[in-house]
Design a protein around this motif. Structure first.
Motif, PDB file in Angstrom:
ATOM      1  N   THR A   1      34.432  70.606   4.422  1.00 54.81           N
ATOM      2  CA  THR A   1      34.981  69.397   5.022  1.00 54.81           C
ATOM      3  C   THR A   1      34.032  68.248   4.747  1.00 54.81           C
ATOM      4  OG1 THR A   1      36.053  70.661   6.775  1.00 54.81           O
ATOM      5  CG2 THR A   1      35.679  68.317   7.193  1.00 54.81           C
ATOM      6  N   PHE A   2      34.577  67.145   4.214  1.00 53.10           N
ATOM      7  CA  PHE A   2      33.785  65.953   3.905  1.00 53.10           C
ATOM      8  C   PHE A   2      34.149  64.842   4.866  1.00 53.10           C
ATOM      9  CE2 PHE A   2      33.386  68.150  -0.040  1.00 53.10           C
ATOM     10  CZ  PHE A   2      32.171  67.737  -0.555  1.00 53.10           C
ATOM     11  N   ARG A   3      33.112  64.261   5.502  1.00 46.69           N
ATOM     12  CA  ARG A   3      33.309  63.078   6.338  1.00 46.69           C
ATOM     13  C   ARG A   3      32.251  62.045   5.962  1.00 46.69           C
ATOM     14  NH1 ARG A   3      32.999  64.655  12.327  1.00 46.69           N
ATOM     15  NH2 ARG A   3      31.351  65.990  11.561  1.00 46.69           N
ATOM     16  N   ARG A   4      32.681  60.798   5.821  1.00 44.79           N
ATOM     17  CA  ARG A   4      31.799  59.691   5.479  1.00 44.79           C
ATOM     18  C   ARG A   4      32.025  58.613   6.537  1.00 44.79           C
ATOM     19  NH1 ARG A   4      29.957  57.443   0.190  1.00 44.79           N
ATOM     20  NH2 ARG A   4      30.890  59.338  -0.646  1.00 44.79           N
ATOM     21  N   ALA A   5      30.931  58.101   7.102  1.00 47.80           N
ATOM     22  CA  ALA A   5      31.013  57.002   8.060  1.00 47.80           C
ATOM     23  C   ALA A   5      30.164  55.856   7.546  1.00 47.80           C
ATOM     24  CB  ALA A   5      30.532  57.449   9.437  1.00 47.80           C
ATOM     25  N   ARG A   6      30.708  54.654   7.709  1.00 48.48           N
ATOM     26  CA  ARG A   6      30.007  53.454   7.258  1.00 48.48           C
ATOM     27  C   ARG A   6      29.832  52.506   8.436  1.00 48.48           C
ATOM     28  NH1 ARG A   6      33.738  53.346   1.951  1.00 48.48           N
ATOM     29  NH2 ARG A   6      32.288  54.367   0.528  1.00 48.48           N
ATOM     30  N   ILE A   7      28.594  52.131   8.702  1.00 42.90           N
ATOM     31  CA  ILE A   7      28.290  51.121   9.706  1.00 42.90           C
ATOM     32  C   ILE A   7      28.183  49.798   8.959  1.00 42.90           C
ATOM     33  CG2 ILE A   7      26.634  50.317  11.426  1.00 42.90           C
ATOM     34  CD1 ILE A   7      25.814  53.246  11.838  1.00 42.90           C
ATOM     35  N   VAL A   8      28.980  48.812   9.380  1.00 42.06           N
ATOM     36  CA  VAL A   8      29.052  47.556   8.640  1.00 42.06           C
ATOM     37  C   VAL A   8      28.929  46.348   9.559  1.00 42.06           C
ATOM     38  CG1 VAL A   8      30.432  48.559   6.777  1.00 42.06           C
ATOM     39  CG2 VAL A   8      31.592  47.521   8.735  1.00 42.06           C
ATOM     40  N   SER A   9      28.309  45.304   9.034  1.00 43.32           N
ATOM     41  CA  SER A   9      28.253  44.027   9.736  1.00 43.32           C
ATOM     42  C   SER A   9      29.607  43.343   9.585  1.00 43.32           C
ATOM     43  CB  SER A   9      27.164  43.134   9.138  1.00 43.32           C
ATOM     44  OG  SER A   9      25.904  43.742   9.273  1.00 43.32           O
ATOM     45  N   GLU A  10      29.993  42.596  10.598  1.00 44.00           N
ATOM     46  CA  GLU A  10      31.229  41.816  10.532  1.00 44.00           C
ATOM     47  C   GLU A  10      30.924  40.362  10.844  1.00 44.00           C
ATOM     48  OE1 GLU A  10      33.738  43.990  13.324  1.00 44.00           O
ATOM     49  OE2 GLU A  10      34.751  44.956  11.636  1.00 44.00           O
ATOM     50  N   PRO A  11      31.546  39.421  10.121  1.00 43.71           N
ATOM     51  CA  PRO A  11      32.474  39.694   9.030  1.00 43.71           C
ATOM     52  C   PRO A  11      31.767  40.451   7.907  1.00 43.71           C
ATOM     53  CG  PRO A  11      31.997  37.339   9.162  1.00 43.71           C
ATOM     54  CD  PRO A  11      31.312  37.989  10.311  1.00 43.71           C
ATOM     55  N   VAL A  12      32.541  41.259   7.183  1.00 45.01           N
ATOM     56  CA  VAL A  12      31.953  42.139   6.174  1.00 45.01           C
ATOM     57  C   VAL A  12      31.484  41.356   4.957  1.00 45.01           C
ATOM     58  CG1 VAL A  12      33.320  44.128   6.923  1.00 45.01           C
ATOM     59  CG2 VAL A  12      34.158  42.689   5.050  1.00 45.01           C
ATOM     60  N   SER A  13      30.499  41.902   4.281  1.00 51.13           N
ATOM     61  CA  SER A  13      30.006  41.332   3.022  1.00 51.13           C
ATOM     62  C   SER A  13      31.031  41.578   1.914  1.00 51.13           C
ATOM     63  CB  SER A  13      28.672  41.987   2.642  1.00 51.13           C
ATOM     64  OG  SER A  13      28.873  43.354   2.313  1.00 51.13           O
ATOM     65  N   ASP A  14      30.886  40.861   0.823  1.00 49.19           N
ATOM     66  CA  ASP A  14      31.749  41.108  -0.331  1.00 49.19           C
ATOM     67  C   ASP A  14      31.620  42.550  -0.797  1.00 49.19           C
ATOM     68  OD1 ASP A  14      32.832  38.586  -0.430  1.00 49.19           O
ATOM     69  OD2 ASP A  14      31.614  37.905  -2.132  1.00 49.19           O
ATOM     70  N   TYR A  15      30.404  43.078  -0.738  1.00 47.14           N
ATOM     71  CA  TYR A  15      30.215  44.455  -1.200  1.00 47.14           C
ATOM     72  C   TYR A  15      31.013  45.429  -0.335  1.00 47.14           C
ATOM     73  CZ  TYR A  15      28.357  48.645  -3.152  1.00 47.14           C
ATOM     74  OH  TYR A  15      28.269  49.860  -3.785  1.00 47.14           O
ATOM     75  N   ILE A  16      31.003  45.236   0.975  1.00 47.08           N
ATOM     76  CA  ILE A  16      31.763  46.121   1.864  1.00 47.08           C
ATOM     77  C   ILE A  16      33.260  45.940   1.625  1.00 47.08           C
ATOM     78  CG2 ILE A  16      32.339  46.617   4.283  1.00 47.08           C
ATOM     79  CD1 ILE A  16      29.583  47.743   3.272  1.00 47.08           C
ATOM     80  N   ARG A  17      33.696  44.725   1.363  1.00 41.47           N
ATOM     81  CA  ARG A  17      35.098  44.491   1.026  1.00 41.47           C
ATOM     82  C   ARG A  17      35.457  45.293  -0.244  1.00 41.47           C
ATOM     83  NH1 ARG A  17      37.574  40.753   3.533  1.00 41.47           N
ATOM     84  NH2 ARG A  17      35.686  39.560   3.967  1.00 41.47           N
ATOM     85  N   TYR A  18      34.561  45.272  -1.214  1.00 40.35           N
ATOM     86  CA  TYR A  18      34.743  46.045  -2.450  1.00 40.35           C
ATOM     87  C   TYR A  18      34.809  47.547  -2.131  1.00 40.35           C
ATOM     88  CZ  TYR A  18      32.849  48.702  -6.425  1.00 40.35           C
ATOM     89  OH  TYR A  18      32.611  49.646  -7.380  1.00 40.35           O
ATOM     90  N   GLU A  19      33.858  48.044  -1.333  1.00 38.89           N
ATOM     91  CA  GLU A  19      33.876  49.467  -0.975  1.00 38.89           C
ATOM     92  C   GLU A  19      35.184  49.844  -0.285  1.00 38.89           C
ATOM     93  OE1 GLU A  19      30.412  50.548   1.385  1.00 38.89           O
ATOM     94  OE2 GLU A  19      29.598  51.560  -0.371  1.00 38.89           O
ATOM     95  N   HIS A  20      35.619  48.987   0.640  1.00 39.25           N
ATOM     96  CA  HIS A  20      36.864  49.263   1.354  1.00 39.25           C
ATOM     97  C   HIS A  20      38.032  49.335   0.367  1.00 39.25           C
ATOM     98  CE1 HIS A  20      40.326  48.548   4.004  1.00 39.25           C
ATOM     99  NE2 HIS A  20      39.597  49.187   4.903  1.00 39.25           N
TER     100      HIS A  20
END
Length: 173
Positions: A70-89
């Motif tokens: 079983t694979f689970r990935r969690a991401r803690i992100v600042s909001e509003p999100v950075s461009d990089y996080i928008r890309y990851e999403h």
């Protein structure tokens, strides 16, 4: 750290039950991923066709999931999100297609959680692979850690984040 590195591949090959990954940075500047991010910033969007983005990491995840990991990935992100996080999403459908469950937690909602100082993978709740990064987001190399205290900290931190986080399909950037 490239997730196709042999150390990661070896740990995953020995994994029988679970692999969890906690990411806590708002940007990463790693290898070919940096080029893909720059292309995304220029307006190029990933194709949903697997033959355009599938790579060795996705194959490893798919194969391990097929044998019951079983694979689970969690991401803690600042909001509003950075461009990089928008890309990851925007690209997370690739992780999901390979067999991962992914959740997102706004950093404000993590303020009272005890978190380790580095991103990590935790395999079968027995071994941690720390992901060390330079200040500009480049890889400073992984570190394998089997100390009981480190494993316990990572397992508790991941579960606390996972419990509060929003499933990928519901999280809006």
């Amino acid at each position: 750290m490239s997730q196709t590195d042999s150390e990661f591949a070896d740990l995953l090959a020995d994994t029988r039950h679970s692999a969890v990954h906690l990411e806590m940075r708002d940007s990463y500047g790693i290898g070919e991923e940096a080029a893909a991010f720059e292309a995304w910033r220029a307006g190029r969007r990933p194709s949903p066709e697997p033959d355009t983005w599938w790579n060795d990491f996705h194959t490893m995840v798919r194969d391990a999931a097929a044998r019951g990991v079983t694979f689970r990935r969690a991401r803690i992100v600042s909001e509003p999100v950075s461009d990089y996080i928008r890309y990851e999403h925007d690209c997370t459908y690739q992780n999901v297609a390979a067999g991962e469950q992914v959740r997102w937690l706004p950093r404000r909602s993590a303020s009272d959680l005890a978190l380790p100082g580095n991103d990590f993978w935790l395999f079968d709740q027995r071994v941690v692979m720390w992901n060390h990064f330079t200040g500009d987001g480049g890889s400073a190399g992984p570190e394998v850690d089997e100390r009981a205290g480190a494993v316990k900290l990572c397992a508790a931190a991941f579960e606390a984040v996972w419990e509060r986080a929003t499933p990928h399909e519901e999280y809006r950037v």
